[in-house]
Write a protein that holds these residues in place. Structure first.
Motif, PDB file in Angstrom:
ATOM      1  N   LEU A  82       0.820  -1.220   0.000  1.00  0.00           N
ATOM      2  CA  LEU A  82       0.000   0.000   0.000  1.00  0.00           C
ATOM      3  C   LEU A  82       0.851   1.266   0.000  1.00  0.00           C
ATOM      4  O   LEU A  82       0.334   2.358  -0.232  1.00  0.00           O
ATOM      5  CB  LEU A  82      -0.904   0.020   1.243  1.00  0.00           C
ATOM      6  CG  LEU A  82      -1.891  -1.139   1.390  1.00  0.00           C
ATOM      7  CD1 LEU A  82      -2.657  -0.994   2.696  1.00  0.00           C
ATOM      8  CD2 LEU A  82      -2.862  -1.185   0.217  1.00  0.00           C
ATOM      9  N   GLN A  83       2.157   1.113   0.293  1.00  0.00           N
ATOM     10  CA  GLN A  83       3.011   2.301   0.505  1.00  0.00           C
ATOM     11  C   GLN A  83       3.035   3.211  -0.723  1.00  0.00           C
ATOM     12  O   GLN A  83       3.041   4.430  -0.586  1.00  0.00           O
ATOM     13  CB  GLN A  83       4.459   1.893   0.831  1.00  0.00           C
ATOM     14  CG  GLN A  83       4.626   1.011   2.057  1.00  0.00           C
ATOM     15  CD  GLN A  83       4.657   1.783   3.360  1.00  0.00           C
ATOM     16  OE1 GLN A  83       4.697   3.009   3.359  1.00  0.00           O
ATOM     17  NE2 GLN A  83       4.625   1.082   4.477  1.00  0.00           N
ATOM     18  N   GLY A  84       3.039   2.634  -1.929  1.00  0.00           N
ATOM     19  CA  GLY A  84       3.079   3.471  -3.131  1.00  0.00           C
ATOM     20  C   GLY A  84       1.738   4.141  -3.391  1.00  0.00           C
ATOM     21  O   GLY A  84       1.604   5.367  -3.278  1.00  0.00           O
ATOM     22  N   PRO A  85       0.688   3.348  -3.675  1.00  0.00           N
ATOM     23  CA  PRO A  85      -0.580   3.960  -4.092  1.00  0.00           C
ATOM     24  C   PRO A  85      -1.297   4.764  -3.018  1.00  0.00           C
ATOM     25  O   PRO A  85      -2.050   5.682  -3.343  1.00  0.00           O
ATOM     26  CB  PRO A  85      -1.437   2.756  -4.517  1.00  0.00           C
ATOM     27  CG  PRO A  85      -0.743   1.546  -4.019  1.00  0.00           C
ATOM     28  CD  PRO A  85       0.697   1.890  -3.845  1.00  0.00           C
ATOM     29  N   LEU A  86      -1.089   4.457  -1.748  1.00  0.00           N
ATOM     30  CA  LEU A  86      -1.849   5.158  -0.693  1.00  0.00           C
ATOM     31  C   LEU A  86      -1.012   6.185   0.071  1.00  0.00           C
ATOM     32  O   LEU A  86      -1.476   6.710   1.082  1.00  0.00           O
ATOM     33  CB  LEU A  86      -2.417   4.142   0.308  1.00  0.00           C
ATOM     34  CG  LEU A  86      -3.781   3.523   0.015  1.00  0.00           C
ATOM     35  CD1 LEU A  86      -4.272   2.746   1.226  1.00  0.00           C
ATOM     36  CD2 LEU A  86      -4.806   4.584  -0.339  1.00  0.00           C
ATOM     37  N   ALA A  87       0.211   6.454  -0.382  1.00  0.00           N
ATOM     38  CA  ALA A  87       1.101   7.359   0.361  1.00  0.00           C
ATOM     39  C   ALA A  87       0.503   8.763   0.468  1.00  0.00           C
ATOM     40  O   ALA A  87      -0.100   9.225  -0.512  1.00  0.00           O
ATOM     41  CB  ALA A  87       2.456   7.421  -0.334  1.00  0.00           C
ATOM     42  N   PRO A  88       0.663   9.442   1.594  1.00  0.00           N
ATOM     43  CA  PRO A  88       1.281   8.948   2.813  1.00  0.00           C
ATOM     44  C   PRO A  88       0.281   8.111   3.616  1.00  0.00           C
ATOM     45  O   PRO A  88      -0.857   8.539   3.822  1.00  0.00           O
ATOM     46  CB  PRO A  88       1.651  10.230   3.569  1.00  0.00           C
ATOM     47  CG  PRO A  88       0.629  11.227   3.132  1.00  0.00           C
ATOM     48  CD  PRO A  88       0.235  10.855   1.726  1.00  0.00           C
ATOM     49  N   LEU A  89       0.727   6.963   4.070  1.00  0.00           N
ATOM     50  CA  LEU A  89      -0.142   6.098   4.864  1.00  0.00           C
ATOM     51  C   LEU A  89      -0.286   6.657   6.284  1.00  0.00           C
ATOM     52  O   LEU A  89       0.629   7.307   6.786  1.00  0.00           O
ATOM     53  CB  LEU A  89       0.468   4.695   4.946  1.00  0.00           C
ATOM     54  CG  LEU A  89       0.326   3.834   3.690  1.00  0.00           C
ATOM     55  CD1 LEU A  89       1.255   2.629   3.755  1.00  0.00           C
ATOM     56  CD2 LEU A  89      -1.116   3.386   3.507  1.00  0.00           C
ATOM     57  N   PRO A  90      -1.429   6.388   6.928  1.00  0.00           N
ATOM     58  CA  PRO A  90      -1.548   6.821   8.331  1.00  0.00           C
ATOM     59  C   PRO A  90      -0.636   6.003   9.243  1.00  0.00           C
ATOM     60  O   PRO A  90      -0.128   4.954   8.856  1.00  0.00           O
ATOM     61  CB  PRO A  90      -3.023   6.549   8.649  1.00  0.00           C
ATOM     62  CG  PRO A  90      -3.481   5.548   7.655  1.00  0.00           C
ATOM     63  CD  PRO A  90      -2.624   5.711   6.427  1.00  0.00           C
ATOM     64  N   PHE A  91      -0.470   6.492  10.458  1.00  0.00           N
ATOM     65  CA  PHE A  91       0.282   5.785  11.509  1.00  0.00           C
ATOM     66  C   PHE A  91      -0.456   4.469  11.759  1.00  0.00           C
ATOM     67  O   PHE A  91      -1.648   4.474  12.062  1.00  0.00           O
ATOM     68  CB  PHE A  91       0.278   6.656  12.752  1.00  0.00           C
ATOM     69  CG  PHE A  91       1.167   6.187  13.870  1.00  0.00           C
ATOM     70  CD1 PHE A  91       2.309   6.891  14.205  1.00  0.00           C
ATOM     71  CD2 PHE A  91       0.827   5.069  14.631  1.00  0.00           C
ATOM     72  CE1 PHE A  91       3.114   6.485  15.268  1.00  0.00           C
ATOM     73  CE2 PHE A  91       1.627   4.655  15.680  1.00  0.00           C
ATOM     74  CZ  PHE A  91       2.770   5.366  15.996  1.00  0.00           C
TER      75      PHE A  91
END
Ligand SMILES: O=C(O)C(=O)C[C@H](O)[C@H](O)COP(=O)(O)O
Length: 235
Positions: free
Chosen positions: A171-180
């Motif tokens: 998910l790091q690419g498409p959803l960046a920035p990810l929540p804590f």
């Protein structure tokens, strides 16, 4: 990007609504220092006291007790907060508004839920509680992690073991920035390194921790040590 495009892009971005991230308990910063949470589901006060002593000795600072409507549970949480001033106690498995109100009255400042609803997040905000919603899909992570009113900027990936650390990494690419992210559900101490390597900021551990005598299972101390902190004193 041509300069005229950049300026119109900026003016659009600046007009997008921003949601304040509500974290009255300061979990972002306390989990940054001590990224493990113990989630206890005791049947009685004696069992809870033994388990709390075990996780405190192993270097946990965040200890959650799974919601229980019986009177002993409320007395226990008041006692535990007095006995262990350096531990941060919270509640787990919170799903109803009445449960949030009850834990606020006990002086708890944070809670986790297996589910996510906007009314519960909004009530938590009014009560001054950091509520970490349980999320599973990319849409839930995006919505409850950053978009919805009442989002605290934290999510609990649940049940994390059913997804695995690769899921969060993807998910790091498409959803960046990810929540804590607190990964929770079905995780054992031996799995910690791979979850942190996948980018989660904290991990909750529950049923994998204890043997039938409420002691930490053999071998756990070594797996926990890199992520634990110095032992707190009891009052
Ligand atoms: O419902 C909640 O708010 C929870 O905290 C869910 C789980 O009880 C914990 O994440 C621990 O799960 P296990 O490590 O599988 O025991």
């Amino acid at each position: 990007m041509p300069s005229n495009c950049r300026s119109s892009y900026c003016s659009v971005m600046c007009r997008l609504p921003t949601t304040p991230k509500q974290d009255p308990a300061g979990l972002h910063s306390s989990l940054a220092v001590s990224p493990l949470l113990a989630v206890l589901r005791p049947n009685c006060s004696t069992q809870a006291e033994q388990q709390v002593a075990a996780v405190a000795a192993a270097g946990f600072r965040h200890v959650e007790l799974s919601w229980n409507a019986e009177p002993w549970w409320f007395d226990l949480l008041l006692d535990l907060q007095r006995q262990w001033p350096l531990l941060r106690f919270g509640a787990a498995a919170i799903r109803e508004p009445e449960q949030l109100q009850a834990i606020a009255a006990l002086g708890l400042t944070y809670a986790m839920a297996p589910i996510a609803t906007e009314p519960l997040l909004q009530l938590a905000q009014q009560l001054g509680i950091t509520l970490v919603p349980g999320v599973f899909s990319p849409t839930e992570i995006h919505h409850f992690g950053s978009v919805c009113s009442g989002a605290s900027g934290l999510v609990k990936l649940f049940p994390a073991a059913a997804l695995g650390p690769t899921y969060w990494r993807q998910l790091q690419g498409p959803l960046a920035p990810l929540p804590f992210c607190i990964a929770a559900g079905g995780i054992a101490p031996k799995d910690l390194a791979s979850w942190f390597a996948a980018g989660v900021q904290a991990v909750a551990l529950g049923s994998s921790l204890f043997d039938s005598s409420n002691c930490l299972r053999p071998g756990h101390i070594d797996s926990l040590a890199p992520f634990a902190v110095a032992k707190p004193n009891r009052n």
